[in-house]
Write an enzyme that holds these catalytic residues in place. Sequence first.
Site, PDB file in Angstrom:
ATOM      1  N   GLY A 150      32.662  36.715  37.206  1.00  0.00           N
ATOM      2  CA  GLY A 150      32.669  36.944  35.763  1.00  0.00           C
ATOM      3  C   GLY A 150      31.303  37.175  35.156  1.00  0.00           C
ATOM      4  O   GLY A 150      31.155  37.169  33.936  1.00  0.00           O
ATOM      5  N   LYS A 179      43.811  34.864  35.943  1.00  0.00           N
ATOM      6  CA  LYS A 179      43.350  33.587  35.381  1.00  0.00           C
ATOM      7  C   LYS A 179      44.231  33.208  34.183  1.00  0.00           C
ATOM      8  O   LYS A 179      45.420  33.480  34.206  1.00  0.00           O
ATOM      9  CB  LYS A 179      41.868  33.676  34.984  1.00  0.00           C
ATOM     10  CG  LYS A 179      41.002  34.276  36.078  1.00  0.00           C
ATOM     11  CD  LYS A 179      39.534  34.092  35.802  1.00  0.00           C
ATOM     12  CE  LYS A 179      38.729  34.892  36.799  1.00  0.00           C
ATOM     13  NZ  LYS A 179      37.345  34.471  36.874  1.00  0.00           N
ATOM     14  N   ASN A 216      43.459  38.550  40.036  1.00  0.00           N
ATOM     15  CA  ASN A 216      43.584  37.178  39.515  1.00  0.00           C
ATOM     16  C   ASN A 216      43.447  37.250  37.999  1.00  0.00           C
ATOM     17  O   ASN A 216      42.349  37.438  37.486  1.00  0.00           O
ATOM     18  CB  ASN A 216      42.477  36.308  40.126  1.00  0.00           C
ATOM     19  CG  ASN A 216      42.442  34.916  39.521  1.00  0.00           C
ATOM     20  OD1 ASN A 216      43.385  34.493  38.856  1.00  0.00           O
ATOM     21  ND2 ASN A 216      41.347  34.210  39.752  1.00  0.00           N
ATOM     22  N   HIS A 266      40.127  28.103  44.232  1.00  0.00           N
ATOM     23  CA  HIS A 266      39.233  28.962  43.442  1.00  0.00           C
ATOM     24  C   HIS A 266      38.100  28.104  42.884  1.00  0.00           C
ATOM     25  O   HIS A 266      38.308  26.942  42.540  1.00  0.00           O
ATOM     26  CB  HIS A 266      40.030  29.612  42.300  1.00  0.00           C
ATOM     27  CG  HIS A 266      39.277  30.696  41.606  1.00  0.00           C
ATOM     28  ND1 HIS A 266      38.277  30.429  40.695  1.00  0.00           N
ATOM     29  CD2 HIS A 266      39.368  32.044  41.694  1.00  0.00           C
ATOM     30  CE1 HIS A 266      37.784  31.581  40.253  1.00  0.00           C
ATOM     31  NE2 HIS A 266      38.432  32.577  40.844  1.00  0.00           N
ATOM     32  N   GLU A 290      36.793  27.964  40.107  1.00  0.00           N
ATOM     33  CA  GLU A 290      37.068  27.394  38.779  1.00  0.00           C
ATOM     34  C   GLU A 290      37.913  26.131  38.911  1.00  0.00           C
ATOM     35  O   GLU A 290      37.795  25.217  38.100  1.00  0.00           O
ATOM     36  CB  GLU A 290      37.742  28.459  37.895  1.00  0.00           C
ATOM     37  CG  GLU A 290      36.733  29.519  37.474  1.00  0.00           C
ATOM     38  CD  GLU A 290      37.317  30.879  37.161  1.00  0.00           C
ATOM     39  OE1 GLU A 290      38.546  30.995  36.975  1.00  0.00           O
ATOM     40  OE2 GLU A 290      36.529  31.846  37.099  1.00  0.00           O
ATOM     41  N   GLU A 335      33.792  34.086  47.493  1.00  0.00           N
ATOM     42  CA  GLU A 335      33.480  34.351  46.090  1.00  0.00           C
ATOM     43  C   GLU A 335      32.242  33.553  45.688  1.00  0.00           C
ATOM     44  O   GLU A 335      32.351  32.366  45.329  1.00  0.00           O
ATOM     45  CB  GLU A 335      34.644  33.925  45.200  1.00  0.00           C
ATOM     46  CG  GLU A 335      35.929  34.668  45.463  1.00  0.00           C
ATOM     47  CD  GLU A 335      36.796  34.705  44.206  1.00  0.00           C
ATOM     48  OE1 GLU A 335      37.033  35.808  43.717  1.00  0.00           O
ATOM     49  OE2 GLU A 335      37.177  33.632  43.724  1.00  0.00           O
ATOM     50  N   SER A 340      32.855  39.910  40.410  1.00  0.00           N
ATOM     51  CA  SER A 340      32.412  41.111  39.685  1.00  0.00           C
ATOM     52  C   SER A 340      32.661  42.418  40.440  1.00  0.00           C
ATOM     53  O   SER A 340      31.834  43.337  40.404  1.00  0.00           O
ATOM     54  CB  SER A 340      30.931  40.986  39.289  1.00  0.00           C
ATOM     55  OG  SER A 340      30.771  39.897  38.393  1.00  0.00           O
TER      56      SER A 340
HETATM   57  C1  PEP Z   1      37.878  35.763  40.298  1.00  0.00           C
HETATM   58  O1  PEP Z   1      38.391  35.291  39.301  1.00  0.00           O
HETATM   59  O2  PEP Z   1      38.243  35.364  41.405  1.00  0.00           O
HETATM   60  C2  PEP Z   1      36.861  36.800  40.132  1.00  0.00           C
HETATM   61  C3  PEP Z   1      36.308  37.295  41.199  1.00  0.00           C
HETATM   62  O3  PEP Z   1      36.544  37.176  38.853  1.00  0.00           O
HETATM   63  P1  PEP Z   1      35.666  38.466  38.415  1.00  0.00           P
HETATM   64  O4  PEP Z   1      36.168  39.635  39.223  1.00  0.00           O
HETATM   65  O5  PEP Z   1      35.955  38.617  36.957  1.00  0.00           O
HETATM   66  O6  PEP Z   1      34.252  38.159  38.723  1.00  0.00           O
END
Ligand code: PEP
Length: 249
Positions: A172, A13, A11, A96, A98, A166, A211
């Site tokens: 992040g 983003k 992803n 997601h 976000e 998630e 992460s």
């Molecule tokens: C994500 O954006 O879905 C995500 C898991 O980000 P990160 O791997 O940077 O934590």
Amino acid sequence: MKQSVKMIVGNWKMNGVSASLEQAQAIRDAVAGSGGARVVLCPPATLVARMADLLDGGGVAVGGQDCHAKPSGAFTGSISAEMLADAGATVVILGHSERRTAFGETDAEVAAKVEAAIAAGLEPIICVGETLEQRQAGDAIAVVSDQVAGSLPDGLSERVFAVAYEPVWAIGTGLTPTLEQIAEVHAAVRVAIVARLGEGARTAPILYGGSVKPENARDILATAEVGGALVGGASLKAADFMPIIQAAA
Ligand code: PEP
């Protein structure tokens, strides 16, 4: 027992311009020789068509990061599932955290988007996850189970889809749950999916996201009920993403 192929989804983003296609090309070239995992890259919408052209015929699929619930209309700035499919996407990330946080998306809105995605022939990846406050209050399983129940529409039962767990506090941040916590939530997500859609949904992959890095990918991917990974930051560069893909092989 034969293990099913893991799904590794990047992803990007709101990151990536034309020059970033070099990374997609490097990932495609490396994946061609490695095999083993199913790989998807989800760039910003501006790059979907060019990335789909670039990766056509290789072992890496292209996905969107969101879509509107309606097929067309007066929704300035939005992109429909049909448009993503027309641009060459075969997958779309929906719900997601976000989007849920920054754009206030509810479970019902996510479910409507999932319906739009399947109508357009896209494979939805539906994201769920608890905040740190919810985990600390002991509510992680209840929150995630409710999100699954509310975000998966009826029409999904006969379709190809994935759910991504998630934890919001792991995205992040460099923080990750323990493997035991991941296994516990993934088991609960499986129960919630089957309760919502029936036994036919028992094989839908449940991805872990938050992460994931080259250093932790192998252990996370070997955890019970982890069918793959949704990767943000570490998917932007082929040098970081390839070890994660290889850990899934
Ligand atoms: C994500 O954006 O879905 C995500 C898991 O980000 P990160 O791997 O940077 O934590």
